[in-house]
Scaffold this active site. Sequence first.
Site, PDB file in Angstrom:
ATOM      1  NE  ARG A  43     102.903  25.924  63.488  1.00  0.00           N
ATOM      2  CZ  ARG A  43     102.389  25.234  62.480  1.00  0.00           C
ATOM      3  NH1 ARG A  43     101.096  24.965  62.461  1.00  0.00           N
ATOM      4  NH2 ARG A  43     103.158  24.831  61.493  1.00  0.00           N
ATOM      5  CE  LYS A 180     102.016  10.245  51.080  1.00  0.00           C
ATOM      6  NZ  LYS A 180     100.904  11.150  50.715  1.00  0.00           N
ATOM      7  N   GLY A 325     106.785  20.683  62.267  1.00  0.00           N
ATOM      8  CA  GLY A 325     106.001  19.463  62.122  1.00  0.00           C
ATOM      9  C   GLY A 325     106.452  18.369  63.060  1.00  0.00           C
ATOM     10  N   GLY A 348     106.024  22.632  56.095  1.00  0.00           N
ATOM     11  CA  GLY A 348     106.022  22.868  54.650  1.00  0.00           C
ATOM     12  C   GLY A 348     106.718  24.165  54.276  1.00  0.00           C
TER      13      GLY A 348
HETATM   14  C1  3PG Z   1     101.031  24.073  58.911  1.00  0.00           C
HETATM   15  O1  3PG Z   1     100.537  23.546  59.917  1.00  0.00           O
HETATM   16  O2  3PG Z   1     101.936  23.530  58.244  1.00  0.00           O
HETATM   17  C2  3PG Z   1     100.582  25.447  58.529  1.00  0.00           C
HETATM   18  O3  3PG Z   1      99.762  25.991  59.503  1.00  0.00           O
HETATM   19  C3  3PG Z   1      99.904  25.424  57.173  1.00  0.00           C
HETATM   20  O4  3PG Z   1      98.763  24.629  57.198  1.00  0.00           O
HETATM   21  P1  3PG Z   1      98.237  23.980  55.844  1.00  0.00           P
HETATM   22  O5  3PG Z   1      99.233  22.947  55.422  1.00  0.00           O
HETATM   23  O6  3PG Z   1      96.884  23.403  56.155  1.00  0.00           O
HETATM   24  O7  3PG Z   1      98.157  25.092  54.813  1.00  0.00           O
END
Ligand code: 3PG
Length: 372
Positions: A43, A180, A325, A348
């Site tokens: 990142r 999930k 992720g 997300g």
């Molecule tokens: C992530 O790692 O998905 C982003 O940096 C957002 O982090 P968060 O889910 O804690 O808002």
Amino acid sequence: MEGGIPTLEDLEQQLDGLAGERILVRTDFNVPLDGETITDDFRIRAALPTINWLTDRGAQVVTASHLGRPKGKPTPEFSMEPVRRRLAELAPGVELRENLRFDPAEEANDDAFVKQLIEGIDGYVNDAFGASHRAHASIVGPPRYLPSAMGRLLQREVEVLQSLRDNPKRPFVAVLGGAKVSDKLGVIEALLDTVDALVIGGAMCFTFFAADGRSIGDSLFEPDQTDTCKRLLASGKEIHLPSDIVGLDAAGNVATWGARVPDGGKGLDIGPGSAAEFADVITEARTVFWNGPMGKFEDERFAAGTRTIAEAVAATKAFTVVGGGDSAAALAEFGLDDDVDHVSTGGGASLELLELGDLPGLAALRQGRNTP
Ligand code: 3PG
Ligand code: MG
């Protein structure tokens, strides 16, 4: 302008050149840490094209990010210091502020905090794709007051993920895993409208198994999601579930079963037959989106399913996109991250953009002060 959002070039034009301008760049430097060691700096490296573009034009770049979830309090373990050291190696002279989430005003999207953030700042760039699904102060606030733009990373992420929604080359296959179903329900429903086939692995397959009346032993599952899974299975869409499972039996030994898990057994990976079937579906596709591991890949005994899928995604000629992720971490662990077309920096955020076609951070830029 792209999709109604100003680009770096628009910002440069509006500020009449960037030399000497102080530009606040919201980055997503929420990197995995082991103590003070950054275990994956993807990142940070992903933000360099934007940072370098700005500094090449004489701008003074001030970066700001969150790290972890410190819940509004200064917390030493979430200090930006390790990131600051890495950034100093990659982009010397670029400032990095302390963790935005040390102040509860960040997540509360407090306007006074926004004004504090932009004091002495001439322009704002959002390059924090991974955090752009959060309507937090540093994401949605500055465009209300300052000439603003999306950075290169944000631009590329949006381009790629929107192309999956709007005009994927067919067949388009989505491969979803992870623990999930409830986290992914929205995106599954949205994807069912666009994909030609959906492939489901990871622990979330057991909720589908349960919905299908198959025994699941002691495997993880979400009982409150079985009705939804039943409805998805009845949608008439092509949904591939595993035909075999690897896990631990009641005595704690590694076992391979068919599409049912016996009493006392716990499923922890898709089996070799399923992995081969899934790999075939991936090989025949022209567009592939993959999010979520097929099993508990951190444990070598349950990594084979995820590895086979990663290899198939890396080898196919299809246009391949991996949501951030865990699946991105798995790809990196297998050394295959250079073999896919796009590895998203957002977990997300990539799912929400696929589901809804927009994010709070994008809407804020579109409605910003320098957008016509
Ligand atoms: C992530 O790692 O998905 C982003 O940096 C957002 O982090 P968060 O889910 O804690 O808002
Ligand atoms: Mg100027």
